[in-house]
Scaffold this motif. Structure first.
Motif, mmCIF file in Angstrom:
data_model
loop_
_atom_site.group_PDB
_atom_site.id
_atom_site.type_symbol
_atom_site.label_atom_id
_atom_site.label_comp_id
_atom_site.label_asym_id
_atom_site.label_seq_id
_atom_site.Cartn_x
_atom_site.Cartn_y
_atom_site.Cartn_z
ATOM 1 N N VAL A 1 -7.834 -8.289 -2.676
ATOM 2 C CA VAL A 1 -7.271 -8.478 -4.009
ATOM 3 C C VAL A 1 -5.855 -7.900 -4.046
ATOM 4 C CG1 VAL A 1 -7.499 -7.981 -6.463
ATOM 5 C CG2 VAL A 1 -9.553 -8.358 -5.072
ATOM 6 N N ILE A 2 -4.914 -8.710 -4.513
ATOM 7 C CA ILE A 2 -3.524 -8.271 -4.664
ATOM 8 C C ILE A 2 -3.198 -8.245 -6.147
ATOM 9 C CG2 ILE A 2 -1.108 -8.803 -4.178
ATOM 10 C CD1 ILE A 2 -1.983 -10.126 -1.610
ATOM 11 N N ASP A 3 -2.762 -7.112 -6.639
ATOM 12 C CA ASP A 3 -2.472 -6.942 -8.060
ATOM 13 C C ASP A 3 -1.082 -7.500 -8.377
ATOM 14 O OD1 ASP A 3 -2.861 -6.202 -10.684
ATOM 15 O OD2 ASP A 3 -2.151 -4.146 -10.381
ATOM 16 N N ASN A 4 -0.940 -8.802 -8.181
ATOM 17 C CA ASN A 4 0.358 -9.447 -8.349
ATOM 18 C C ASN A 4 0.119 -10.951 -8.428
ATOM 19 O OD1 ASN A 4 3.004 -10.386 -8.165
ATOM 20 N ND2 ASN A 4 3.606 -8.790 -6.719
ATOM 21 N N LEU A 5 0.706 -11.621 -9.408
ATOM 22 C CA LEU A 5 0.542 -13.062 -9.553
ATOM 23 C C LEU A 5 1.731 -13.842 -9.001
ATOM 24 C CD1 LEU A 5 -1.000 -13.244 -13.143
ATOM 25 C CD2 LEU A 5 -2.171 -13.670 -10.980
ATOM 26 N N ASP A 6 2.666 -13.135 -8.398
ATOM 27 C CA ASP A 6 3.839 -13.787 -7.805
ATOM 28 C C ASP A 6 3.493 -14.219 -6.381
ATOM 29 O OD1 ASP A 6 6.249 -14.660 -6.840
ATOM 30 O OD2 ASP A 6 7.288 -12.732 -7.056
ATOM 31 N N ILE A 7 3.307 -15.506 -6.170
ATOM 32 C CA ILE A 7 2.889 -15.988 -4.855
ATOM 33 C C ILE A 7 3.977 -15.836 -3.804
ATOM 34 C CG2 ILE A 7 1.181 -17.622 -5.719
ATOM 35 C CD1 ILE A 7 3.307 -19.802 -5.385
ATOM 36 N N ASN A 8 5.208 -15.614 -4.242
ATOM 37 C CA ASN A 8 6.314 -15.454 -3.290
ATOM 38 C C ASN A 8 6.685 -13.987 -3.058
ATOM 39 O OD1 ASN A 8 7.097 -18.379 -2.842
ATOM 40 N ND2 ASN A 8 7.226 -18.267 -5.068
ATOM 41 N N SER A 9 5.830 -13.076 -3.538
ATOM 42 C CA SER A 9 6.097 -11.651 -3.356
ATOM 43 C C SER A 9 5.843 -11.237 -1.910
ATOM 44 C CB SER A 9 5.206 -10.821 -4.285
ATOM 45 O OG SER A 9 3.847 -10.936 -3.890
ATOM 46 N N LYS A 10 6.429 -10.128 -1.510
ATOM 47 C CA LYS A 10 6.253 -9.613 -0.144
ATOM 48 C C LYS A 10 4.786 -9.319 0.143
ATOM 49 C CE LYS A 10 10.539 -9.575 1.308
ATOM 50 N NZ LYS A 10 10.973 -10.435 2.446
ATOM 51 N N GLU A 11 4.080 -8.796 -0.857
ATOM 52 C CA GLU A 11 2.657 -8.486 -0.670
ATOM 53 C C GLU A 11 1.861 -9.726 -0.293
ATOM 54 O OE1 GLU A 11 1.022 -5.240 -3.639
ATOM 55 O OE2 GLU A 11 2.375 -6.599 -4.665
ATOM 56 N N VAL A 12 2.085 -10.792 -1.042
ATOM 57 C CA VAL A 12 1.341 -12.030 -0.800
ATOM 58 C C VAL A 12 1.746 -12.648 0.530
ATOM 59 C CG1 VAL A 12 0.870 -14.358 -1.655
ATOM 60 C CG2 VAL A 12 1.037 -12.443 -3.268
ATOM 61 N N ILE A 13 3.041 -12.653 0.816
ATOM 62 C CA ILE A 13 3.529 -13.237 2.074
ATOM 63 C C ILE A 13 2.951 -12.487 3.271
ATOM 64 C CG2 ILE A 13 5.583 -13.594 3.500
ATOM 65 C CD1 ILE A 13 7.100 -14.200 0.898
ATOM 66 N N ASN A 14 2.898 -11.170 3.191
ATOM 67 C CA ASN A 14 2.325 -10.388 4.288
ATOM 68 C C ASN A 14 0.839 -10.701 4.474
ATOM 69 O OD1 ASN A 14 4.743 -9.102 4.829
ATOM 70 N ND2 ASN A 14 4.295 -7.322 3.558
ATOM 71 N N GLU A 15 0.125 -10.858 3.369
ATOM 72 C CA GLU A 15 -1.305 -11.169 3.445
ATOM 73 C C GLU A 15 -1.519 -12.557 4.037
ATOM 74 O OE1 GLU A 15 -4.920 -9.756 3.446
ATOM 75 O OE2 GLU A 15 -3.350 -8.605 2.438
ATOM 76 N N VAL A 16 -0.690 -13.494 3.627
ATOM 77 C CA VAL A 16 -0.776 -14.860 4.171
ATOM 78 C C VAL A 16 -0.482 -14.854 5.662
ATOM 79 C CG1 VAL A 16 0.412 -17.102 4.201
ATOM 80 C CG2 VAL A 16 -0.313 -16.085 2.022
ATOM 81 N N THR A 17 0.523 -14.110 6.063
ATOM 82 C CA THR A 17 0.897 -14.019 7.476
ATOM 83 C C THR A 17 -0.257 -13.500 8.322
ATOM 84 O OG1 THR A 17 3.201 -13.603 6.855
ATOM 85 C CG2 THR A 17 2.562 -13.049 9.104
ATOM 86 N N ASN A 18 -1.013 -12.565 7.775
ATOM 87 C CA ASN A 18 -2.120 -11.959 8.506
ATOM 88 C C ASN A 18 -3.440 -12.729 8.374
ATOM 89 O OD1 ASN A 18 -0.531 -9.795 9.416
ATOM 90 N ND2 ASN A 18 -0.821 -8.678 7.494
ATOM 91 N N THR A 19 -3.406 -13.829 7.656
ATOM 92 C CA THR A 19 -4.605 -14.649 7.526
ATOM 93 C C THR A 19 -4.835 -15.414 8.820
ATOM 94 O OG1 THR A 19 -4.277 -14.877 5.142
ATOM 95 C CG2 THR A 19 -5.647 -16.531 6.203
ATOM 96 N N PRO A 20 -6.053 -15.401 9.364
ATOM 97 C CA PRO A 20 -6.295 -15.967 10.694
ATOM 98 C C PRO A 20 -6.231 -17.485 10.772
ATOM 99 C CG PRO A 20 -8.364 -15.288 9.696
ATOM 100 C CD PRO A 20 -7.279 -14.795 8.789
ATOM 101 N N ASP A 21 -6.404 -18.164 9.642
ATOM 102 C CA ASP A 21 -6.544 -19.618 9.683
ATOM 103 C C ASP A 21 -5.221 -20.343 9.429
ATOM 104 O OD1 ASP A 21 -9.467 -19.668 10.018
ATOM 105 O OD2 ASP A 21 -9.447 -18.767 8.023
ATOM 106 N N GLU A 22 -5.115 -21.508 10.024
ATOM 107 C CA GLU A 22 -3.933 -22.344 9.814
ATOM 108 C C GLU A 22 -3.939 -22.974 8.424
ATOM 109 O OE1 GLU A 22 -1.728 -26.267 11.818
ATOM 110 O OE2 GLU A 22 -3.753 -25.679 12.440
ATOM 111 N N TYR A 23 -5.130 -23.332 7.936
ATOM 112 C CA TYR A 23 -5.249 -24.015 6.650
ATOM 113 C C TYR A 23 -5.675 -23.043 5.561
ATOM 114 C CZ TYR A 23 -4.839 -28.375 9.221
ATOM 115 O OH TYR A 23 -4.379 -29.391 10.019
ATOM 116 N N ILE A 24 -4.972 -23.101 4.423
ATOM 117 C CA ILE A 24 -5.273 -22.247 3.276
ATOM 118 C C ILE A 24 -5.401 -23.133 2.042
ATOM 119 C CG2 ILE A 24 -4.478 -20.363 1.796
ATOM 120 C CD1 ILE A 24 -2.923 -19.258 4.157
ATOM 121 N N VAL A 25 -6.585 -23.151 1.439
ATOM 122 C CA VAL A 25 -6.781 -23.886 0.189
ATOM 123 C C VAL A 25 -6.092 -23.102 -0.924
ATOM 124 C CG1 VAL A 25 -8.456 -24.678 -1.513
ATOM 125 C CG2 VAL A 25 -8.935 -24.944 0.931
ATOM 126 N N TYR A 26 -5.187 -23.769 -1.613
ATOM 127 C CA TYR A 26 -4.352 -23.083 -2.607
ATOM 128 C C TYR A 26 -4.811 -23.394 -4.027
ATOM 129 C CZ TYR A 26 -0.354 -21.775 -5.444
ATOM 130 O OH TYR A 26 0.446 -21.219 -6.405
#
Length: 246
Positions: free
Chosen positions: A88-113
Protein backbone atom coordinates in the motif's frame (compact mmCIF):
# COMPACT_ATOMS: atom_id res chain seq x y z
CA UNK A 1 -0.16 -14.84 -18.18
CA UNK A 2 1.90 -13.67 -15.22
CA UNK A 3 0.76 -10.21 -14.19
CA UNK A 4 0.61 -7.66 -11.40
CA UNK A 5 -1.93 -4.91 -10.72
CA UNK A 6 -1.85 -1.21 -9.85
CA UNK A 7 -5.20 -0.21 -8.33
CA UNK A 8 -7.12 2.07 -5.99
CA UNK A 9 -10.05 1.12 -3.76
CA UNK A 10 -12.98 1.94 -6.04
CA UNK A 11 -15.76 0.00 -7.74
CA UNK A 12 -13.78 -0.54 -10.93
CA UNK A 13 -10.83 -2.07 -9.08
CA UNK A 14 -13.14 -4.18 -6.92
CA UNK A 15 -14.89 -5.53 -10.01
CA UNK A 16 -11.55 -6.26 -11.70
CA UNK A 17 -9.91 -7.98 -8.74
CA UNK A 18 -12.92 -9.99 -7.55
CA UNK A 19 -13.74 -11.29 -11.03
CA UNK A 20 -10.14 -12.10 -11.92
CA UNK A 21 -9.78 -14.09 -8.69
CA UNK A 22 -13.16 -15.77 -9.23
CA UNK A 23 -11.89 -16.97 -12.61
CA UNK A 24 -8.53 -18.13 -11.20
CA UNK A 25 -6.45 -15.30 -12.68
CA UNK A 26 -4.36 -14.38 -9.65
CA UNK A 27 -1.94 -11.43 -9.75
CA UNK A 28 1.55 -12.05 -8.41
CA UNK A 29 1.61 -8.65 -6.76
CA UNK A 30 -0.76 -5.73 -6.28
CA UNK A 31 0.20 -2.10 -5.73
CA UNK A 32 -2.60 -0.28 -3.90
CA UNK A 33 -2.66 3.51 -4.02
CA UNK A 34 -4.53 5.00 -1.10
CA UNK A 35 -5.00 8.41 0.49
CA UNK A 36 -7.70 8.50 3.13
CA UNK A 37 -7.82 12.30 2.93
CA UNK A 38 -8.81 12.38 -0.74
CA UNK A 39 -12.16 11.50 -2.31
CA UNK A 40 -12.06 10.92 -6.06
CA UNK A 41 -14.96 11.38 -8.46
CA UNK A 42 -15.13 7.61 -8.97
CA UNK A 43 -15.49 6.91 -5.25
CA UNK A 44 -18.99 6.14 -4.01
CA UNK A 45 -20.42 7.86 -0.95
CA UNK A 46 -19.80 4.69 1.07
CA UNK A 47 -16.16 4.09 0.11
CA UNK A 48 -14.70 5.85 3.13
CA UNK A 49 -17.20 4.09 5.41
CA UNK A 50 -16.33 0.57 4.31
CA UNK A 51 -13.92 -1.19 6.64
CA UNK A 52 -11.61 -3.84 5.27
CA UNK A 53 -12.85 -6.06 8.09
CA UNK A 54 -16.59 -5.76 7.42
CA UNK A 55 -18.66 -8.85 6.69
CA UNK A 56 -21.47 -6.85 5.10
CA UNK A 57 -22.23 -7.49 1.45
CA UNK A 58 -23.74 -5.38 -1.31
CA UNK A 59 -23.82 -7.35 -4.55
CA UNK A 60 -23.86 -5.27 -7.73
CA UNK A 61 -24.67 -7.33 -10.80
CA UNK A 62 -25.71 -7.24 -14.44
CA UNK A 63 -27.68 -10.39 -15.18
CA UNK A 64 -27.50 -9.98 -18.95
CA UNK A 65 -23.69 -10.05 -18.74
CA UNK A 66 -23.60 -12.74 -16.03
CA UNK A 67 -21.17 -10.77 -13.89
CA UNK A 68 -21.21 -9.23 -10.41
CA UNK A 69 -19.06 -7.83 -7.60
CA UNK A 70 -19.47 -7.06 -3.91
CA UNK A 71 -19.27 -3.28 -3.50
CA UNK A 72 -18.74 -3.58 0.27
CA UNK A 73 -15.73 -5.88 -0.05
CA UNK A 74 -12.69 -3.69 0.49
CA UNK A 75 -9.76 -4.22 -1.87
CA UNK A 76 -7.48 -5.13 1.03
CA UNK A 77 -9.92 -7.76 2.28
CA UNK A 78 -9.96 -9.46 -1.14
CA UNK A 79 -6.16 -9.44 -1.24
CA UNK A 80 -5.74 -10.82 2.26
CA UNK A 81 -8.37 -13.55 1.91
CA UNK A 82 -6.72 -14.79 -1.28
CA UNK A 83 -3.14 -14.56 0.06
CA UNK A 84 -2.11 -12.13 -2.67
CA UNK A 85 1.06 -10.16 -2.09
CA UNK A 86 0.46 -6.41 -1.97
CA UNK A 87 1.99 -3.08 -0.98
CA UNK A 88 0.00 0.00 0.00
CA UNK A 89 1.33 3.42 -1.02
CA UNK A 90 -0.20 6.42 0.73
CA UNK A 91 -0.20 8.48 -2.45
CA UNK A 92 -2.63 8.77 -5.38
CA UNK A 93 -0.07 10.31 -7.73
CA UNK A 94 0.79 7.51 -10.16
CA UNK A 95 3.83 9.45 -11.39
CA UNK A 96 5.34 9.89 -7.93
CA UNK A 97 8.78 8.48 -7.09
CA UNK A 98 7.19 6.06 -4.61
CA UNK A 99 4.92 4.54 -7.23
CA UNK A 100 7.62 4.46 -9.91
CA UNK A 101 10.01 2.66 -7.57
CA UNK A 102 7.33 0.10 -6.68
CA UNK A 103 6.51 -0.45 -10.35
CA UNK A 104 10.20 -0.87 -11.16
CA UNK A 105 10.49 -3.58 -8.51
CA UNK A 106 7.40 -5.42 -9.70
CA UNK A 107 8.47 -8.80 -11.13
CA UNK A 108 5.98 -8.98 -13.99
CA UNK A 109 6.10 -7.37 -17.41
CA UNK A 110 2.32 -6.87 -17.51
CA UNK A 111 0.49 -4.68 -14.98
CA UNK A 112 -3.30 -4.37 -15.01
CA UNK A 113 -3.97 -0.68 -14.41
CA UNK A 114 -6.95 0.68 -12.47
CA UNK A 115 -5.70 3.95 -11.04
CA UNK A 116 -7.42 7.32 -10.59
CA UNK A 117 -9.51 8.06 -13.68
CA UNK A 118 -8.11 11.54 -14.25
CA UNK A 119 -4.45 10.47 -14.13
CA UNK A 120 -2.14 10.14 -17.12
CA UNK A 121 0.94 7.94 -16.96
CA UNK A 122 3.97 10.09 -17.82
CA UNK A 123 7.17 9.27 -19.67
CA UNK A 124 9.19 8.16 -16.63
CA UNK A 125 6.79 5.48 -15.41
CA UNK A 126 6.20 4.29 -18.98
CA UNK A 127 9.95 3.84 -19.48
CA UNK A 128 10.33 1.05 -16.89
CA UNK A 129 9.91 -1.84 -19.36
CA UNK A 130 6.40 -2.58 -18.10
CA UNK A 131 3.24 -2.95 -20.15
CA UNK A 132 0.25 -1.35 -18.46
CA UNK A 133 -3.02 -3.04 -19.44
CA UNK A 134 -5.96 -0.66 -19.44
CA UNK A 135 -9.61 -1.40 -20.20
CA UNK A 136 -11.08 1.59 -21.99
CA UNK A 137 -14.91 1.90 -22.08
CA UNK A 138 -15.19 2.46 -25.82
CA UNK A 139 -14.15 0.89 -29.10
CA UNK A 140 -10.96 2.44 -30.43
CA UNK A 141 -10.03 4.62 -32.21
CA UNK A 142 -13.66 5.70 -32.66
CA UNK A 143 -14.29 6.53 -29.00
CA UNK A 144 -11.18 7.98 -27.39
CA UNK A 145 -11.15 10.21 -24.33
CA UNK A 146 -13.46 10.69 -21.36
CA UNK A 147 -16.96 9.39 -20.47
CA UNK A 148 -17.07 7.49 -23.75
CA UNK A 149 -19.50 4.95 -22.30
CA UNK A 150 -22.19 7.65 -22.57
CA UNK A 151 -21.20 8.84 -26.04
CA UNK A 152 -21.09 5.26 -27.27
CA UNK A 153 -24.63 4.55 -26.14
CA UNK A 154 -25.93 7.91 -27.30
CA UNK A 155 -24.56 7.40 -30.82
CA UNK A 156 -24.82 3.62 -31.30
CA UNK A 157 -27.14 2.20 -28.59
CA UNK A 158 -24.42 -0.16 -27.42
CA UNK A 159 -21.26 -0.11 -25.36
CA UNK A 160 -17.81 -1.23 -26.39
CA UNK A 161 -14.64 -1.90 -24.42
CA UNK A 162 -11.01 -2.14 -25.52
CA UNK A 163 -8.08 -3.70 -23.67
CA UNK A 164 -5.03 -1.66 -24.63
CA UNK A 165 -1.40 -1.13 -23.67
CA UNK A 166 -1.03 2.39 -22.34
CA UNK A 167 1.40 4.74 -24.08
CA UNK A 168 2.06 8.48 -24.20
CA UNK A 169 -1.09 9.25 -26.21
CA UNK A 170 -4.66 9.45 -24.97
CA UNK A 171 -6.12 5.99 -25.59
CA UNK A 172 -3.77 5.50 -28.54
CA UNK A 173 -1.98 2.34 -27.37
CA UNK A 174 -1.98 -1.01 -29.13
CA UNK A 175 -5.27 -2.92 -28.92
CA UNK A 176 -5.21 -6.42 -27.38
CA UNK A 177 -8.93 -7.24 -27.23
CA UNK A 178 -12.27 -5.58 -28.01
CA UNK A 179 -15.89 -6.44 -27.30
CA UNK A 180 -19.30 -4.78 -27.71
CA UNK A 181 -22.30 -5.25 -25.42
CA UNK A 182 -26.02 -4.64 -25.51
CA UNK A 183 -27.26 -4.01 -21.98
CA UNK A 184 -30.81 -5.20 -21.29
CA UNK A 185 -31.39 -3.82 -17.79
CA UNK A 186 -33.25 -0.52 -17.30
CA UNK A 187 -32.45 2.11 -14.65
CA UNK A 188 -28.85 0.97 -14.34
CA UNK A 189 -26.18 3.20 -12.81
CA UNK A 190 -23.72 3.92 -15.62
CA UNK A 191 -20.89 5.28 -13.45
CA UNK A 192 -20.74 2.96 -10.45
CA UNK A 193 -22.19 -0.29 -11.79
CA UNK A 194 -22.29 -0.51 -15.59
CA UNK A 195 -18.85 0.95 -16.25
CA UNK A 196 -16.97 -1.23 -13.70
CA UNK A 197 -18.72 -4.44 -14.69
CA UNK A 198 -18.49 -3.99 -18.46
CA UNK A 199 -14.77 -3.32 -18.09
CA UNK A 200 -14.32 -6.29 -15.73
CA UNK A 201 -16.22 -8.56 -18.13
CA UNK A 202 -13.92 -7.50 -20.98
CA UNK A 203 -10.79 -7.94 -18.88
CA UNK A 204 -11.73 -11.48 -17.83
CA UNK A 205 -12.57 -12.41 -21.41
CA UNK A 206 -9.20 -11.07 -22.54
CA UNK A 207 -7.45 -13.34 -20.02
CA UNK A 208 -9.60 -16.29 -21.08
CA UNK A 209 -8.66 -15.62 -24.69
CA UNK A 210 -5.06 -16.62 -23.84
CA UNK A 211 -3.61 -14.52 -26.66
CA UNK A 212 -1.56 -11.36 -26.67
CA UNK A 213 -1.49 -9.99 -30.20
CA UNK A 214 -1.08 -6.20 -30.07
CA UNK A 215 -2.67 -4.42 -33.01
CA UNK A 216 -1.80 -0.80 -33.75
CA UNK A 217 -4.79 1.48 -34.00
CA UNK A 218 -5.68 2.52 -37.52
CA UNK A 219 -5.28 6.20 -38.22
CA UNK A 220 -8.66 6.50 -39.90
CA UNK A 221 -11.36 9.16 -40.21
CA UNK A 222 -13.51 7.57 -37.50
CA UNK A 223 -11.15 8.44 -34.66
CA UNK A 224 -12.56 10.99 -32.24
CA UNK A 225 -11.40 12.29 -28.86
CA UNK A 226 -14.30 12.98 -26.53
CA UNK A 227 -14.28 15.17 -23.43
CA UNK A 228 -16.29 14.98 -20.20
CA UNK A 229 -19.88 14.77 -21.31
CA UNK A 230 -22.28 17.64 -20.66
CA UNK A 231 -24.94 16.77 -18.05
CA UNK A 232 -27.72 17.23 -20.62
CA UNK A 233 -26.12 14.77 -23.06
CA UNK A 234 -25.45 12.40 -20.17
CA UNK A 235 -29.12 12.51 -19.23
CA UNK A 236 -30.18 11.96 -22.85
CA UNK A 237 -27.92 8.90 -23.06
CA UNK A 238 -29.47 7.40 -19.92
CA UNK A 239 -33.00 8.18 -21.14
CA UNK A 240 -32.27 6.53 -24.48
CA UNK A 241 -30.96 3.41 -22.73
CA UNK A 242 -34.01 3.17 -20.47
CA UNK A 243 -36.34 3.57 -23.46
CA UNK A 244 -34.60 0.91 -25.54
CA UNK A 245 -33.98 -1.63 -22.75
CA UNK A 246 -36.19 -4.08 -20.94
Amino acid sequence: MNFSMLIINNNRSKAYLQNLVRNNFIPNKVIVLNDSNVTLVEHTENDKLISQNTNQKFIQKIDSLDIFFDEKEHILKTLKENNIKFNVIDNLDINSKEVINEVTNTPDEYIVYSGPSSSILRKEILSKNKKFLHVHPGLLPKFRGSTTIYYSYLLESKIGCSVIILDNGIDEGSILYEKEYKILEKEIDFDYLLDPLVRAKTLVEFFQNKKINPVNQKNNKDKTTFYIIHPVLKHLSIMKHNKESG
